[in-house]
Design a protein around this motif. Structure first.
Motif, short mmCIF file in Angstrom:
data_model
loop_
_atom_site.label_atom_id
_atom_site.label_comp_id
_atom_site.label_asym_id
_atom_site.label_seq_id
_atom_site.Cartn_x
_atom_site.Cartn_y
_atom_site.Cartn_z
N LYS A 1 0.83 -1.20 0.00
CA LYS A 1 0.00 0.00 0.00
C LYS A 1 0.86 1.25 0.00
O LYS A 1 0.56 2.24 -0.68
N SER B 1 0.92 3.95 -3.14
CA SER B 1 0.35 5.28 -2.91
C SER B 1 1.29 6.40 -3.35
O SER B 1 0.85 7.55 -3.49
N LYS C 1 3.42 9.74 5.40
CA LYS C 1 2.02 10.17 5.40
C LYS C 1 1.16 9.35 6.36
O LYS C 1 0.45 9.91 7.21
N ASP C 2 1.17 8.05 6.26
CA ASP C 2 0.34 7.19 7.11
C ASP C 2 1.15 6.45 8.16
O ASP C 2 0.62 6.06 9.20
N GLU C 3 2.41 6.26 7.89
CA GLU C 3 3.29 5.51 8.80
C GLU C 3 4.72 5.97 8.55
O GLU C 3 5.10 6.25 7.41
#
Length: 265
Positions: free
Chosen positions: A32, A36, A86-88
């Motif tokens: 992912k 992304s 961004k997410d991690e």
């Protein structure tokens, strides 16, 4: 996790001047995180994994990164850091932000570190130098890392840094996912020119058509797109037109085009 094994020699690990051979994850592009990333930052991520040292520490050098990735690949330091985390968290700034530590690199390459292993010992020594090793394990709780002043490189101007971060004024409610990073500078510059004329594209469809027109007129080359926009701004035109060395012959003294029909649409 699937990997391709290459022999990682002690000599390579202990001598930073030598290019180390690494394990690589053959499934990385299905993750992912990598999916992304926009294309330039996918390539930058792969470059960092190759260019970092045997402890997963990369000397932040975007001037060199651009040179090796290719002049048509535009990557910015601030945006890269935001995209990677961004997410991690995938990178952690260390050494006052002059270096990045690639999270997960060591675990993937070596598994659990063993101080009795000569290569592992070298990695541990490097981690200790930057405060990343405590009580026999990697410590990712880095805090109070000063944000370094990002150096301005050739080709980076205030507008370029601005347009990547936010949408143009008066277009906050429009979707700009269709705009490639390489064309944000010329297209956003064009929208700002339209705004200065108290004009704007009123629908999503008209906005996307304007973008496609810019691509068509420039042959989908960013530098040519900038020239198309610069030509229109210099002549205070309401629209974008084909580049023409004799374009001024068709421009009135007030800056308007005498005969729009003569221009290719």
């Amino acid at each position: 996790m699937t990997g391709i094994y290459n022999i990682f020699s002690v000599h390579d690990a202990l001598n930073n001047d030598d290019m180390a051979k690494r394990l690589t994850d053959t499934e990385k592009f299905k993750s992912k995180f990598v999916r992304s990333l926009k294309a330039p930052y996918k390539l930058l991520w792969e470059y960092i994994l190759c260019d970092c040292n045997h402890a997963g520490i990369w000397i932040v050098d975007f001037e060199a990164a651009r040179m090796y990735l290719g002049k048509d690949i535009r990557v910015l330091e601030k945006q890269a850091l935001e995209a990677f985390n961004k997410d991690e968290k995938h990178v952690i700034p260390i050494d006052d932000g002059e270096k990045w530590f690639v999270v997960g690199f060591i675990e993937f390459q070596y598994g659990a570190l063993n101080p009795k292993n000569r290569v592992h010992a070298s990695v541990i020594k490097m981690l200790e130098r930057y405060g990343l090793w405590h009580d026999g394990h990697i410590d990712l709780e880095m805090s109070d890392v000063p944000a370094r002043k990002i150096p301005k490189l050739e080709g980076d101007d205030d507008l370029e840094a601005l347009v990547i971060e936010k949408k143009p004024a008066s277009y906050e409610h429009f979707n700009f996912d269709f705009v490639s990073d390489d064309f944000k500078v010329p297209f956003y510059t064009w929208l700002e020119h339209k705004r200065s004329r108290r004009e704007k594209y009123k629908t999503q469809t008209s906005l996307e058509k304007a973008y496609k027109r810019m691509l068509n007129l420039s042959g989908s080359v960013p530098s040519q797109a900038q020239k198309v926009v610069d030509q229109a701004i210099a002549n205070n035109w309401a629209g974008l037109y084909v580049l023409n060395e004799k374009a001024n012959d068709n421009v009135s003294s007030t800056g308007g085009v005498k005969d729009y029909g003569e221009w290719k649409r």
